[in-house]
Design a protein around this motif. Sequence first.
Motif, PDB file in Angstrom:
ATOM      1  N   ASP A 182       0.850  -1.196   0.000  1.00  0.00           N
ATOM      2  CA  ASP A 182       0.000   0.000   0.000  1.00  0.00           C
ATOM      3  C   ASP A 182       0.881   1.239   0.000  1.00  0.00           C
ATOM      4  O   ASP A 182       1.318   1.718   1.036  1.00  0.00           O
ATOM      5  N   HIS A 187       0.278   7.952   3.879  1.00  0.00           N
ATOM      6  CA  HIS A 187       0.975   7.334   5.008  1.00  0.00           C
ATOM      7  C   HIS A 187       2.452   7.704   5.101  1.00  0.00           C
ATOM      8  O   HIS A 187       3.156   7.207   5.973  1.00  0.00           O
ATOM      9  N   GLY A 232     -11.147   5.264  14.105  1.00  0.00           N
ATOM     10  CA  GLY A 232     -10.355   6.471  14.344  1.00  0.00           C
ATOM     11  C   GLY A 232      -8.944   6.279  13.815  1.00  0.00           C
ATOM     12  O   GLY A 232      -8.493   5.144  13.619  1.00  0.00           O
TER      13      GLY A 232
END
Length: 280
Positions: A182, A187, A232
């Motif tokens: 990914d 990120h 979250g």
Amino acid sequence: QAEGTDFAYDERDVILYNLGVGAKRTDLPLVFENDDNFQALPTFGVIPTFNATAPFSLSELVPNFSPMMLLHGEQYLEIRSFPIPTEAVTTSYPKLVEVVDKGNAGIVVTGSTTKDKKTGKELFYNESTVFIRGSGGFGGAKKGTDRGAATTVYKPPKRAPDTIVEEATTEEQAAIYRLSGDRNPLHIDSEFSKVGGFKTPILHGLCFFGIAGKAVVQSYGMFRNIKVRFAGIVLPGQTLVTEMWKEGNVVIFQTKVKETGKLCIAGAGAELVDGGKSKL
Ligand code: HDC
């Protein structure tokens, strides 16, 4: 059947994945290919299909699509044969399951079966839900369909958790996890994450899914399926606290960020294989 997407992996990919979800150098079955018990964590089952080509694009399904506004909402994984191979050539067949309109967000669910390319045996089935902020209000269905285990929302019992596992992530957690496939800049690149509303890059949902799944398997043994909602965000470096309750053959769990007390995984559960006798 439509053409699938192949993905080949070997022990190096398995070790990199295990490290990406927090395996320690002392967890020899997870990090040492010559260990008698060398194995992929069961949540590795999300990897072979991750970059498979879907027969649709998100921008044709929801309005105002922006990759910066996309978050991973939920994940369901079923492991269809054991043991999980530590090397294989796989083929995955993604398909559209449903599109849901949450008003301020659009939800797209993709289902994918992963097979062993040589034997044709089914290895994994995944359902991934993406939550696209600002892409709702298109007059679509407001609720998703009931698809059994894939859509179960588990309810933690009132009693204190039976088991609690705490695990610190590292500042480099996302930088390592992304090498398992990914490469979403959300990120790693703060310029990108800022546009999405996050000052610093956030951790992959599937990374903390893997950390929580590891807590379940190390506490209760192997599971045949696992379902989570990403409730979250998690920042690399934060500590995760996974609370688990064993209810018959199911481990109900949730994960909190220790620093904030907020849930990052909610309503989650895993159905054990053999009542959980098959330990790591
Ligand atoms: O829950 C909020 C949130 O921030 N969750 C954390 C998201 C996250 O951190 N995900 C992981 C990181 S992102 C990532 O890893 C991306 C990855 O690189 C690429 C994805 C790859 C996918 C795989 C491809 C194969 C948030 C923002 C998601 C929702 O919060 P709110 O806007 O406050 O929503 P709320 O008002 O509580 O609810 C609105 C309606 O939406 C439903 N809902 C809430 N959270 C959901 C969700 N549905 C699915 N998933 C979630 N996580 C609620 O039920 C509600 O619906 P209804 O009104 O019908 O009850």
